[in-house]
Motif scaffolding. Structure first.
Motif, PDB file in Angstrom:
ATOM      1  N   GLU A  12       0.822  -1.215   0.000  1.00  0.00           N
ATOM      2  CA  GLU A  12       0.000   0.000   0.000  1.00  0.00           C
ATOM      3  C   GLU A  12       0.850   1.257   0.000  1.00  0.00           C
ATOM      4  O   GLU A  12       0.453   2.288  -0.569  1.00  0.00           O
TER       5      GLU A  12
ATOM      6  N   SER B 262      -6.475   1.604  -6.057  1.00  0.00           N
ATOM      7  CA  SER B 262      -7.799   2.143  -6.375  1.00  0.00           C
ATOM      8  C   SER B 262      -7.714   3.296  -7.373  1.00  0.00           C
ATOM      9  O   SER B 262      -8.731   3.715  -7.935  1.00  0.00           O
TER      10      SER B 262
ATOM     11  N   THR C 296     -10.792  -4.293  -3.471  1.00  0.00           N
ATOM     12  CA  THR C 296     -10.381  -2.898  -3.623  1.00  0.00           C
ATOM     13  C   THR C 296     -10.628  -2.396  -5.033  1.00  0.00           C
ATOM     14  O   THR C 296     -11.151  -1.292  -5.241  1.00  0.00           O
TER      15      THR C 296
END
Length: 224
Positions: free
Chosen positions: A141, A147, A175
């Motif tokens: 991340e 996204s 996601t």
């Protein structure tokens, strides 16, 4: 025609790597091919060759600047030393360099393992990619917000994978769905790196061929 090449980006930065163009010179689009944590191996060059036979211009950047290894500990060190955020930006710049060589070219990004993670990271970093094809790779991340991806994604993952675990793949899928990213993630009853024919301990010919066929159909659809 194939050769070691340096593409020049808009900022003058040169990207070392392996360039293979389709026979006859008529390209159906371009694909940036991102290597595993071993470096730019002959196996990865072979992937570029296969893409060229399908009519695509393929460029495999050398993210390790000439370093290649067969030792897993050394490969891990090389990967950990790589600034993946910077690499994702440079992959987007390499894609732009391919467009500059042939204006109007649509460019996809495809990668394996570390390269699969970077394929998603590059697509999240730059919205000009036409498609992304990650093989058993998911970026952390802190490297990329998946996204933010806006291009179609076709993912290939293994059910027996201690790095891209089924739980991580499920989370990635959720996601992408929540962000309305057009994505199809396929699961294969295989081990991590099942598409690498140079690693007989994990290579799964039937699954590799199915994943490749799906990838080629997807690339023709999105780049053609």
């Amino acid at each position: 025609m194939a050769h070691e090449a340096k593409l020049s980006g808009a900022n003058g930065h040169a990207f070392p790597g392996y360039l293979k163009e389709p026979e006859g010179g008529r390209s159906r689009g371009a694909v940036v091919v991102i290597h595993e944590y071993w470096g730019l191996t002959d196996q990865v060059r072979g992937v570029a060759d296969r893409l060229a036979r399908e009519g695509f211009t393929a460029f495999a950047p050398d993210l390790y600047q000439g370093q290649v290894t067969t030792d897993a500990d050394k490969a891990l060190q090389l990967m950990q030393a790589l600034d993946m955020k910077k690499a994702a930006r440079e992959l987007a710049q390499a894609a732009e360099a391919l467009r500059q060589r042939a204006p109007g070219t649509r460019v996809a990004v495809l990668g394996f393992c570390m390269g699969g993670a970077l394929a998603l990271a590059a697509a999240a970093t730059d919205d000009t990619f036409a498609a992304a094809v990650p093989f058993y790779g998911i970026p952390p991340e802190q490297v990329a917000d998946v996204s933010r991806i806006r291009c179609p994604v076709l993912g290939h993952f293994a059910t027996q994978d201690a790095w891209c675990t089924p739980e991580r793949v499920d989370a990635l899928e959720k996601t992408l769905q929540a962000a309305q990213v057009p994505a199809r993630l396929h699961r294969y009853d295989a081990n991590h790196a099942f598409a690498n024919e140079r690693r007989p301990e994990v290579y799964s010919p039937a699954n590799a061929e199915q994943a490749w066929k799906r990838s080629i159909e997807f690339l023709h659809e999105k780049l053609g």
